[in-house]
Enzyme design. Structure first.
Site, mmCIF file in Angstrom:
data_model
loop_
_atom_site.group_PDB
_atom_site.id
_atom_site.type_symbol
_atom_site.label_atom_id
_atom_site.label_comp_id
_atom_site.label_asym_id
_atom_site.label_seq_id
_atom_site.Cartn_x
_atom_site.Cartn_y
_atom_site.Cartn_z
ATOM 1 N N ASP A 12 0.835 -1.205 0.000
ATOM 2 C CA ASP A 12 0.000 0.000 0.000
ATOM 3 C C ASP A 12 0.873 1.260 0.000
ATOM 4 O OD1 ASP A 12 -2.279 1.510 0.042
ATOM 5 O OD2 ASP A 12 -2.733 1.185 2.161
ATOM 6 N N GLY A 15 0.299 5.471 -4.373
ATOM 7 C CA GLY A 15 -0.312 6.745 -4.751
ATOM 8 C C GLY A 15 0.228 7.883 -3.898
ATOM 9 N N SER A 57 -7.070 -5.472 -6.064
ATOM 10 C CA SER A 57 -8.237 -6.015 -5.360
ATOM 11 C C SER A 57 -9.479 -5.927 -6.245
ATOM 12 C CB SER A 57 -8.474 -5.239 -4.070
ATOM 13 O OG SER A 57 -8.988 -3.956 -4.356
ATOM 14 N N ASN A 60 -10.437 -2.476 -6.592
ATOM 15 C CA ASN A 60 -9.600 -1.573 -7.392
ATOM 16 C C ASN A 60 -10.158 -1.318 -8.793
ATOM 17 O OD1 ASN A 60 -6.404 -2.766 -6.033
ATOM 18 N ND2 ASN A 60 -7.669 -1.037 -5.395
ATOM 19 N N TRP A 61 -11.111 -2.161 -9.253
ATOM 20 C CA TRP A 61 -11.748 -1.901 -10.558
ATOM 21 C C TRP A 61 -12.445 -0.558 -10.564
ATOM 22 C CZ3 TRP A 61 -9.989 -4.559 -14.340
ATOM 23 C CH2 TRP A 61 -9.682 -5.923 -14.209
ATOM 24 N N ARG A 186 -5.338 -2.074 8.433
ATOM 25 C CA ARG A 186 -6.553 -2.770 8.008
ATOM 26 C C ARG A 186 -6.154 -4.011 7.237
ATOM 27 N NH1 ARG A 186 -7.947 2.570 6.470
ATOM 28 N NH2 ARG A 186 -7.024 2.353 4.418
HETATM 29 C C1 FPP Z 1 -1.534 0.339 -3.413
HETATM 30 O O1 FPP Z 1 -1.149 1.682 -3.523
HETATM 31 C C2 FPP Z 1 -1.091 -0.422 -4.530
HETATM 32 C C3 FPP Z 1 -1.913 -0.963 -5.487
HETATM 33 C C4 FPP Z 1 -3.356 -0.796 -5.508
HETATM 34 C C5 FPP Z 1 -1.361 -1.740 -6.586
HETATM 35 C C6 FPP Z 1 -0.106 -2.487 -6.290
HETATM 36 C C7 FPP Z 1 0.580 -2.654 -7.566
HETATM 37 C C8 FPP Z 1 1.897 -2.647 -7.779
HETATM 38 C C9 FPP Z 1 2.908 -2.567 -6.711
HETATM 39 C C10 FPP Z 1 2.427 -2.692 -9.163
HETATM 40 C C11 FPP Z 1 1.986 -3.848 -9.999
HETATM 41 C C12 FPP Z 1 2.149 -5.160 -9.332
HETATM 42 C C13 FPP Z 1 2.967 -6.159 -9.701
HETATM 43 C C14 FPP Z 1 2.928 -7.443 -8.963
HETATM 44 C C15 FPP Z 1 3.886 -6.054 -10.827
HETATM 45 P P1 FPP Z 1 -2.302 2.753 -3.610
HETATM 46 O O2 FPP Z 1 -2.444 3.157 -5.031
HETATM 47 O O3 FPP Z 1 -3.546 2.238 -2.959
HETATM 48 O O4 FPP Z 1 -1.659 3.899 -2.759
HETATM 49 P P2 FPP Z 1 -2.425 4.993 -1.906
HETATM 50 O O5 FPP Z 1 -3.176 4.263 -0.829
HETATM 51 O O6 FPP Z 1 -1.312 5.816 -1.379
HETATM 52 O O7 FPP Z 1 -3.306 5.737 -2.852
#
Ligand code: FPP
Length: 240
Positions: A12, A15, A57, A60-61, A186
């Site tokens: 996590d 972003g 997840s 995430n869609w 969480r």
């Molecule tokens: C959470 O950060 C991360 C994700 C939803 C995606 C995880 C994906 C990768 C690390 C790259 C692709 C994966 C592989 C296995 C090559 P967030 O976007 O929720 O961050 P935030 O909570 O700060 O917004």
């Protein structure tokens, strides 16, 4: 140091890592992929047998279309780029979640990588993609209900072992350790059944900053924990 047999990670903070630098969110995901490479390498080196990463997840869609498609293309790029490393290091790729919901080209490269690495036995790298634990449990219950309906099993045959085996993670041991980065505390619909006795560690680092040292620090903390599985301290044997 005690090495988990199965380490699960909620990656996590991509972003926020990007926003802090006034970069587009996708720049954080791109750096997140580099962190994935480093953590997979370290896990393979120190002998973690199973590593499961929450990469996308079911929820995430709902993100903006451009972020979803950027994540999908990062994923297929990652798989293509890492195939040789997986083969050289005898890493088997596995997926949990609804692979059929992914774009056809991503599902195809996943299936191809799974097939090409199927005989590898040093480490299983499981990507949770379009994954939600409640969805996994519902699909599993439906699968078992169908078996009852056709007379293959009776309701009394269903026990914890059978349910565990029928989950997407049926071939994996339950995680010994779950790490979540970015300071959020969480579970976010990840491996709800499988985490029943898992040790939880929350790191304040954003995922792109989670490196070898951060992982080893978490493993040091894990080594100090006594896992009792509902028993008393005097009843459990010290773990190695
Ligand atoms: C959470 O950060 C991360 C994700 C939803 C995606 C995880 C994906 C990768 C690390 C790259 C692709 C994966 C592989 C296995 C090559 P967030 O976007 O929720 O961050 P935030 O909570 O700060 O917004």
């Amino acid at each position: 140091m005690r090495i988990p047999q199965h380490l699960a990670i909620i990656m996590d903070g991509n972003g926020r890592w990007a926003e802090q630098r006034r970069l587009p969110r996708i720049a954080g995901h791109r750096r997140g992929v580099e962190a994935v490479h480093e953590i997979v390498t370290v896990c393979r080196e120190i002998g973690v047998g199973n590593l499961t990463l929450y990469a996308f997840s079911s929820e995430n869609w709902g993100r903006p279309d451009d972020e979803v498609s950027a994540l999908m293309s990062l994923l297929s790029h990652y798989l293509r780029g890492e195939l040789k490393t997986m083969l050289d290091n005898r890493i088997r790729l596995n997926v949990i979640g609804q692979i059929d919901r992914l774009p056809a080209n991503v599902a195809a490269v996943l299936r191809e990588t799974i097939a090409k690495t199927a005989d590898n036995s040093e480490m299983t790298l499981t990507l949770a993609l379009s994954y939600g634990a409640r969805d996994e449990i519902v699909r599993t219950v439906r699968k078992l209900a169908n078996k009852v309906a056709v007379g293959e099993i009776t309701p009394e045959d269903i026990d914890e072992t059978m349910l565990s085996a029928a989950l997407d993670t049926g071939m994996l041991p339950d995680p010994d350790l779950l790490i979540r980065t970015s300071g959020e505390m969480r579970i976010s619909n990840f491996l709800l059944w499988q985490l029943a006795y898992t040790e939880l560690i929350f790191s304040d680092l954003f995922w792109p900053d989670f490196d070898r040292k951060a992982l080893l620090d978490c493993l040091k903390e894990f080594s100090c924990r006594q896992r009792r599985f509902g028993l008393t301290g005097a009843q459990v044997k010290p773990e190695k």
